[in-house]
Design an enzyme around this catalytic site. Sequence first.
Site, short mmCIF file in Angstrom:
data_model
loop_
_atom_site.label_atom_id
_atom_site.label_comp_id
_atom_site.label_asym_id
_atom_site.label_seq_id
_atom_site.Cartn_x
_atom_site.Cartn_y
_atom_site.Cartn_z
CE LYS A 107 29.68 -2.39 -12.41
NZ LYS A 107 29.82 -1.27 -13.33
CE LYS A 151 33.06 -1.97 -10.22
NZ LYS A 151 32.40 -1.13 -11.16
C1 PBG Z 1 30.24 2.23 -14.04
C2 PBG Z 1 31.23 1.79 -13.03
C3 PBG Z 1 31.02 1.73 -11.64
C4 PBG Z 1 32.25 1.39 -11.08
C5 PBG Z 1 33.16 1.24 -12.13
N1 PBG Z 1 32.50 1.47 -13.32
C6 PBG Z 1 29.83 2.03 -10.82
C7 PBG Z 1 28.54 1.41 -11.07
O1 PBG Z 1 28.40 0.40 -11.76
O2 PBG Z 1 27.58 1.98 -10.55
C8 PBG Z 1 32.49 1.28 -9.61
C9 PBG Z 1 33.89 1.41 -9.14
C10 PBG Z 1 34.05 1.67 -7.69
O3 PBG Z 1 33.08 1.65 -6.90
O4 PBG Z 1 35.19 1.92 -7.29
N2 PBG Z 1 29.67 1.33 -14.85
#
Ligand code: PBG
Length: 336
Positions: A202, A256
């Site tokens: 991530k 991601k």
């Molecule tokens: C939270 C989380 C996020 C997303 C999914 N879970 C945002 C972040 O890490 O700030 C993002 C999903 C998206 O942008 O569609 N941990």
Amino acid sequence: MAYVTAPFPMSRPRRLRQSDWMRRMVCETKISADDFIYPMFIVEGTNISEPVPSMPGVNRLSVDLAVERANHAANVGIPAVALFPYTDLALKTPTADEAFNPDNLVNRATRAIRAAVPDIGIMLDVALDPYNSDGHDGIVRDGEIINDETLMVLEKQALVQAESGANILGPSDMMDGRIAIIRQALESHELQNVAIMAYSAKYASAYYGPFRDAVGASGALKGDKKTYQMDSGNSNEAIQMIARDLSEGADMVMVKPGMPYLDICQRVKTELGAPCFAYQVSGEYAMIEAAAQNGWIDRDKVIAESLMAFKRAGCAGILTYHAVDMAEMLDSGMPI
Ligand code: PBG
């Protein structure tokens, strides 16, 4: 790995592209509703459907309407939904206690969908950002995100989520050691059938902006997430994180954002072979919708081509806000 062909004119690759039936016959990659996980935003109340301005076409739904939407998703063949709560500012604290409240919004939504739509998988995020007054995925003290203290909260959060009926837990917090802690907690509470899809690779990404609006976290967030989410220049580190999470007990892994990191998806496929999902995140969704609203791209074709790219890169599936629309387009026989 290029296969051997005769030189031109004995070989004419256009022969295999000459007609629709021929192209369909040799097509290497297909997408179907089976490939999608559908993320949904949940809000308090009844009969509420509230547009998210930075994600045209996406609404926050109250639990009753979320149940209907999940039912529709199941009817068009989507295997699983992922639920995200819009949390009232008043419930956010530095210790993120609402995260492990068995009656918090997302756990209530899970129980309602589980009861009404038995054949759909329910995935929940394990992370503190919806509940943390600092907007971070972990507990913050003096500006630092404290790893091990966060793990104790994540463990409690994961257990109440699994007990509410979540089938898949998605730790998205990027703390070290979380998969092992959660897997052991599930084992010791006879919740061994709950799967873990680790948000392993991530990245600290600007593509999450609209999501933070959708869950009401943008206002709260102080600073950035670079001390726990990954640097966009790193590729070997992603493979290392994925291998680590698998070795701690993750069943599936995730990359991601999606499209900007397709190279990582492909490396996972070829080097590790584990079931890897991509999250086509909110900013990717917003870019497609905004360009389409301006008449600059053919929306439906761009959606289909983008989702195809994930499959071609080797993903087992895709978390996408376009899941229901794409499944409906496939149902109606859209040529892709
Ligand atoms: C939270 C989380 C996020 C997303 C999914 N879970 C945002 C972040 O890490 O700030 C993002 C999903 C998206 O942008 O569609 N941990």
